[in-house]
Write a protein that holds these residues in place. Structure first.
Motif, mmCIF file in Angstrom:
data_model
loop_
_atom_site.group_PDB
_atom_site.id
_atom_site.type_symbol
_atom_site.label_atom_id
_atom_site.label_comp_id
_atom_site.label_asym_id
_atom_site.label_seq_id
_atom_site.Cartn_x
_atom_site.Cartn_y
_atom_site.Cartn_z
ATOM 1 N N ALA A 134 0.827 -1.216 0.000
ATOM 2 C CA ALA A 134 0.000 0.000 0.000
ATOM 3 C C ALA A 134 0.856 1.258 0.000
ATOM 4 O O ALA A 134 1.795 1.384 0.790
ATOM 5 C CB ALA A 134 -0.923 0.003 1.210
ATOM 6 N N LYS A 183 0.069 4.180 0.996
ATOM 7 C CA LYS A 183 -0.054 4.949 2.244
ATOM 8 C C LYS A 183 0.910 4.444 3.316
ATOM 9 O O LYS A 183 1.330 5.198 4.180
ATOM 10 C CB LYS A 183 -1.491 4.931 2.755
ATOM 11 C CG LYS A 183 -2.018 3.574 3.159
ATOM 12 C CD LYS A 183 -3.460 3.666 3.641
ATOM 13 C CE LYS A 183 -4.082 2.352 3.977
ATOM 14 N NZ LYS A 183 -3.415 1.543 4.952
ATOM 15 N N ASP A 184 1.252 3.159 3.231
ATOM 16 C CA ASP A 184 2.165 2.586 4.216
ATOM 17 C C ASP A 184 3.631 2.737 3.833
ATOM 18 O O ASP A 184 4.493 2.850 4.707
ATOM 19 C CB ASP A 184 1.870 1.088 4.407
ATOM 20 C CG ASP A 184 0.478 0.839 4.974
ATOM 21 O OD1 ASP A 184 -0.036 1.721 5.685
ATOM 22 O OD2 ASP A 184 -0.085 -0.229 4.696
ATOM 23 N N GLU A 212 5.053 4.428 0.536
ATOM 24 C CA GLU A 212 5.589 5.343 -0.482
ATOM 25 C C GLU A 212 6.603 6.328 0.079
ATOM 26 O O GLU A 212 7.722 6.434 -0.428
ATOM 27 C CB GLU A 212 4.454 6.101 -1.178
ATOM 28 C CG GLU A 212 4.975 7.010 -2.266
ATOM 29 C CD GLU A 212 3.870 7.626 -3.097
ATOM 30 O OE1 GLU A 212 4.206 8.196 -4.155
ATOM 31 O OE2 GLU A 212 2.699 7.548 -2.705
ATOM 32 N N ASP A 213 6.242 7.059 1.128
ATOM 33 C CA ASP A 213 7.174 8.047 1.686
ATOM 34 C C ASP A 213 8.441 7.382 2.208
ATOM 35 O O ASP A 213 9.547 7.887 2.003
ATOM 36 C CB ASP A 213 6.502 8.859 2.798
ATOM 37 C CG ASP A 213 5.430 9.796 2.264
ATOM 38 O OD1 ASP A 213 5.449 10.096 1.052
ATOM 39 O OD2 ASP A 213 4.571 10.220 3.060
ATOM 40 N N GLN A 227 2.363 1.472 -7.750
ATOM 41 C CA GLN A 227 1.637 0.303 -7.260
ATOM 42 C C GLN A 227 1.269 -0.600 -8.425
ATOM 43 O O GLN A 227 0.942 -0.131 -9.516
ATOM 44 C CB GLN A 227 0.384 0.737 -6.514
ATOM 45 C CG GLN A 227 0.720 1.345 -5.161
ATOM 46 C CD GLN A 227 -0.496 1.471 -4.291
ATOM 47 O OE1 GLN A 227 -1.245 2.416 -4.430
ATOM 48 N NE2 GLN A 227 -0.675 0.507 -3.402
ATOM 49 N N SER A 231 1.863 19.177 -2.420
ATOM 50 C CA SER A 231 2.121 17.739 -2.411
ATOM 51 C C SER A 231 2.035 17.191 -3.831
ATOM 52 O O SER A 231 1.532 17.867 -4.745
ATOM 53 C CB SER A 231 1.086 17.027 -1.541
ATOM 54 O OG SER A 231 -0.192 17.091 -2.169
ATOM 55 N N ARG A 246 0.025 14.949 -4.879
ATOM 56 C CA ARG A 246 -1.397 14.866 -5.223
ATOM 57 C C ARG A 246 -1.918 16.234 -5.700
ATOM 58 O O ARG A 246 -2.623 16.331 -6.698
ATOM 59 C CB ARG A 246 -2.216 14.371 -4.030
ATOM 60 C CG ARG A 246 -3.721 14.373 -4.316
ATOM 61 C CD ARG A 246 -4.500 13.691 -3.230
ATOM 62 N NE ARG A 246 -4.266 12.261 -3.362
ATOM 63 C CZ ARG A 246 -4.240 11.405 -2.368
ATOM 64 N NH1 ARG A 246 -4.424 11.819 -1.135
ATOM 65 N NH2 ARG A 246 -4.033 10.130 -2.583
#
Length: 194
Positions: A85, A87-88, A90-91, A103, A150, A152
């Motif tokens: 994921a 959100k878990d 990427e950063d 992904q 960001s 996004r």
């Protein structure tokens, strides 16, 4: 160009390898199932010019594989292509040294567009570019980065995908010879690129 595709799932390795071969004419794809095989592949095939990495392998999990590869290959682009994921991870992956995070659930077109930018990178494109050598898109990115937006927000503003933003940023950072958003903004301000 030599590309290492490191993924524990044989079907995914083959699919990514086939996609890369379609995108680049002079590409040699070396498919590996775990990090432990990288040293042997380097001895047999030479240094990779691009690495596509799944985060979950039999001998690593999470971003430790990115860190390990970044230490071994400090100048080689690393594209994380994973089922993990965003959100878990990427950063964390980007902080560990990945140049892009994609992904596996992305469309084939998005994956191809992201990889195409790494495969078509012209040699010697690095180094500080004078303002007139930056593309219109790169100048837009610098302005948006300077506003603290960001990925996004940049994607929405430019009406492109987040994957495309990441690839554009990677190319911009290489062009400016910087490693982070803050370095790019600082350089843009001090060199009059804004």
């Amino acid at each position: 160009m030599s590309v290492f595709v490191i993924d524990g799932h044989p079907l995914m390795r083959e699919a990514v390898g086939a996609l890369i071969r379609r995108l680049g004419q002079a590409v040699t794809v070396i498919e590996l199932d775990r990090l432990a095989t990288v040293a042997h592949a380097v001895n047999a095939q030479g240094m990779p010019e691009l690495i596509c990495l799944e985060l979950v392998l039999s001998d690593t999990h999470g971003v430790s594989g990115v860190r390990e590869l970044r230490q071994q290959f400090p100048d080689t682009p690393i594209v994380v292509l994973t089922a993990a994921a965003a959100k878990d991870y990427e950063d964390l992956a980007m902080e560990a040294g990945a140049n892009a995070f994609i992904q596996k659930s992305a469309s084939a077109g998005e994956i191809a567009n992201a990889l195409r930018a790494f495969l078509s990178e012209e040699p010697g494109a690095e180094g500080l570019a004078p303002p007139e050598k930056l593309s219109k898109r790169q100048k837009q990115l610098l302005n948006l980065l300077d506003k603290g937006m960001s990925n996004r927000d940049i994607a929405e503003s430019l009406q492109i995908s987040e994957h495309t933003v990441k690839v554009h940023l990677w190319r911009l950072f290489r062009r400016l010879n910087v490693k982070s958003r803050s370095q790019a903004s600082h350089l843009a301000r001090t060199q009059g690129l804004l």
